[in-house]
Write a protein that holds these residues in place. Structure first.
Motif, PDB file in Angstrom:
ATOM      1  N   SER A 112     -10.427  -7.243   2.405  1.00  0.00           N
ATOM      2  CA  SER A 112     -11.602  -7.300   1.536  1.00  0.00           C
ATOM      3  C   SER A 112     -11.253  -6.928   0.110  1.00  0.00           C
ATOM      4  CB  SER A 112     -12.712  -6.369   2.056  1.00  0.00           C
ATOM      5  OG  SER A 112     -12.312  -5.015   1.957  1.00  0.00           O
ATOM      6  N   MET A 113     -12.072  -7.394  -0.805  1.00  0.00           N
ATOM      7  CA  MET A 113     -11.969  -7.060  -2.223  1.00  0.00           C
ATOM      8  C   MET A 113     -13.344  -6.639  -2.705  1.00  0.00           C
ATOM      9  SD  MET A 113     -11.038  -6.656  -5.349  1.00  0.00           S
ATOM     10  CE  MET A 113      -9.284  -6.800  -5.080  1.00  0.00           C
ATOM     11  N   GLN A 114     -13.448  -5.402  -3.188  1.00  0.00           N
ATOM     12  CA  GLN A 114     -14.701  -4.895  -3.746  1.00  0.00           C
ATOM     13  C   GLN A 114     -14.579  -4.899  -5.259  1.00  0.00           C
ATOM     14  OE1 GLN A 114     -16.928  -0.656  -3.768  1.00  0.00           O
ATOM     15  NE2 GLN A 114     -16.565  -1.484  -1.724  1.00  0.00           N
ATOM     16  N   GLY A 156      -8.846  -2.412   2.513  1.00  0.00           N
ATOM     17  CA  GLY A 156      -9.516  -3.147   1.454  1.00  0.00           C
ATOM     18  C   GLY A 156      -8.992  -2.711   0.097  1.00  0.00           C
ATOM     19  N   ALA A 157      -9.330  -3.473  -0.939  1.00  0.00           N
ATOM     20  CA  ALA A 157      -8.935  -3.149  -2.310  1.00  0.00           C
ATOM     21  C   ALA A 157     -10.164  -3.271  -3.209  1.00  0.00           C
ATOM     22  CB  ALA A 157      -7.818  -4.073  -2.785  1.00  0.00           C
ATOM     23  N   ALA A 164       0.245  -7.332  -4.105  1.00  0.00           N
ATOM     24  CA  ALA A 164       0.104  -6.417  -2.971  1.00  0.00           C
ATOM     25  C   ALA A 164       0.086  -7.183  -1.653  1.00  0.00           C
ATOM     26  CB  ALA A 164      -1.173  -5.595  -3.123  1.00  0.00           C
ATOM     27  N   GLN A 165      -0.660  -8.285  -1.605  1.00  0.00           N
ATOM     28  CA  GLN A 165      -0.710  -9.090  -0.377  1.00  0.00           C
ATOM     29  C   GLN A 165       0.665  -9.681  -0.054  1.00  0.00           C
ATOM     30  OE1 GLN A 165      -3.353  -8.263   1.153  1.00  0.00           O
ATOM     31  NE2 GLN A 165      -4.894  -9.895   1.002  1.00  0.00           N
ATOM     32  N   TYR A 166       1.348 -10.160  -1.074  1.00  0.00           N
ATOM     33  CA  TYR A 166       2.693 -10.721  -0.880  1.00  0.00           C
ATOM     34  C   TYR A 166       3.657  -9.664  -0.353  1.00  0.00           C
ATOM     35  CZ  TYR A 166       7.338 -12.480  -2.006  1.00  0.00           C
ATOM     36  OH  TYR A 166       8.669 -12.846  -1.931  1.00  0.00           O
ATOM     37  N   THR A 167       3.557  -8.449  -0.906  1.00  0.00           N
ATOM     38  CA  THR A 167       4.421  -7.359  -0.454  1.00  0.00           C
ATOM     39  C   THR A 167       4.178  -7.045   1.020  1.00  0.00           C
ATOM     40  OG1 THR A 167       4.472  -6.403  -2.676  1.00  0.00           O
ATOM     41  CG2 THR A 167       5.068  -4.951  -0.857  1.00  0.00           C
ATOM     42  N   TYR A 199     -10.457   1.229   4.802  1.00  0.00           N
ATOM     43  CA  TYR A 199      -9.898   2.168   3.824  1.00  0.00           C
ATOM     44  C   TYR A 199      -9.515   1.370   2.580  1.00  0.00           C
ATOM     45  CZ  TYR A 199      -7.635   6.601   2.552  1.00  0.00           C
ATOM     46  OH  TYR A 199      -7.309   7.807   1.966  1.00  0.00           O
ATOM     47  N   ILE A 200     -10.144   1.707   1.458  1.00  0.00           N
ATOM     48  CA  ILE A 200     -10.061   0.900   0.246  1.00  0.00           C
ATOM     49  C   ILE A 200      -9.277   1.641  -0.836  1.00  0.00           C
ATOM     50  CG2 ILE A 200     -11.419  -0.221  -1.571  1.00  0.00           C
ATOM     51  CD1 ILE A 200     -13.768  -0.341   0.447  1.00  0.00           C
TER      52      ILE A 200
END
Length: 326
Positions: free
Chosen positions: A183-185, A157-158, A169-172, A126-127
């Motif tokens: 993942s990063m698209q 994913g983002a 966002a990852q830190y949060t 889910y991105i």
């Protein structure tokens, strides 16, 4: 087909993802060049025959009909557990003050709507389609964590944001013990390499899979520069992304054509092989509206560009201005 891990997750995917933006009711949404269901089904079947198990769509693509087409195709052609379905959330699906965004309200509403349209009880990936400047990141990340814990989503994913936003966002998520993005698209190809500055090194260091969209620059790296397709004529995004740097981009495309001629292969294979050889890239998202689009993409997996060819392809590139993904 050799399958690869999606970043540091345990999920196995094909090194190519079939993007389903091209499949949906043409009269719905903003993609008049999309293919109706009867014409879409053969491409999903062809992808499965080639060993592609990774399918990427979004709630906004043709206002949900892309998800519907994909869901029905999966049920008709294969077993649900044999495919990885990615879909996205953020864009407005209707008018009104609560439409769109990454609020808790929007995420809870849209994940259920996507599940209904896909006809499945879980989404593999889910991105978040864009960064939401109007919602606290804590609210977004907790809501995403909750849909994972509810069993509606397997992985997160983002897509298309500034690196500082992705890091925040990852830190949060880490700070609160919530689910991280795997993942990063992002937008990445031979004529738009700005992600090499920060995003790609960060993803590589953190074990985040990169699944670039538009790896062939919306077809500009697959044919002579002045040749236009029906999509080109009705796609205003092309001018925004590539218009200001047309002179240097044209040079890059010219080198792609030269190397393709030297090797006796289509331009698409050369351009896609370059993306596939980049560090952190796991599975580019490819579009297909003709059968050879998929066969060319699969053939690119076996193309290994030499250092001299890589240098030639990269030499004409000039920095591009940052495009805000809104």
């Amino acid at each position: 087909m050799k399958y690869v891990r999606l970043g540091s997750s345990g999920l196995k995917v094909s090194p190519l993802a079939l993007g389903c933006m091209s499949y949906g009711e043409p009269q719905l949404g903003m993609h008049p060049w999309s293919l109706p269901e009867k014409e879409s089904l053969p491409f999903i079947a062809q992808a499965l025959e080639l060993g592609i198990n990774f399918f990427d769509t979004a709630n906004i693509y043709s206002l949900g009909s892309s998800e519907e087409f994909l869901g029905r195709a999966v049920r008709k052609l294969t077993r649900r557990e044999d495919v990885v379905i990615a879909t996205k959330v953020y864009e407005k699906m209707h008018d009104g003050p609560l439409a769109g965004g990454l609020s808790r309200s929007a995420i809870m509403r849209e994940v259920d709507a996507s599940l209904r349209r896909l006809g499945t009880d879980y989404i593999d990936l889910y991105i978040i389609h864009r960064w939401d400047y109007d919602t606290p990141v804590e609210e977004t990340m907790e809501a995403l964590h909750d849909v994972v814990k509810a069993g509606k989503v397997r992985y997160l994913g983002a897509s298309s944001m500034h690196t500082w936003q992705f890091v925040k966002a990852q830190y949060t998520a880490d700070l609160h013990g919530w689910t991280r993005f795997v993942s990063m698209q992002n937008h990445y190809n031979l004529i738009n390499r700005e992600e090499e500055r920060e995003m790609l090194p960060y993803c590589r260091a953190e074990g985040v899979a990169v699944t670039p969209w538009s790896p062939l620059a919306r077809g500009r790296l697959t044919r002579p520069w002045d040749e236009r397709s029906p999509r080109t004529a009705s796609d205003p995004i092309q001018e925004r992304f590539y218009g200001p740097t047309e002179a240097s981009d044209r040079e890059v495309a010219g080198v792609v054509a030269e190397i393709a001629k030297e090797r006796g292969i289509p331009m698409a294979q050369v351009a896609l092989a370059w993306v596939l050889q980049r560090p952190a890239v796991v599975a580019p998202v490819i579009g297909a509206t003709r059968p050879h689009h998929l066969t060319d993409a699969a053939a690119a997996l076996d193309v290994v560009l030499e250092e001299e060819e890589l240098n030639r392809l990269e030499a004409p590139y000039v920095p591009h201005s940052v495009v805000e993904y809104v």
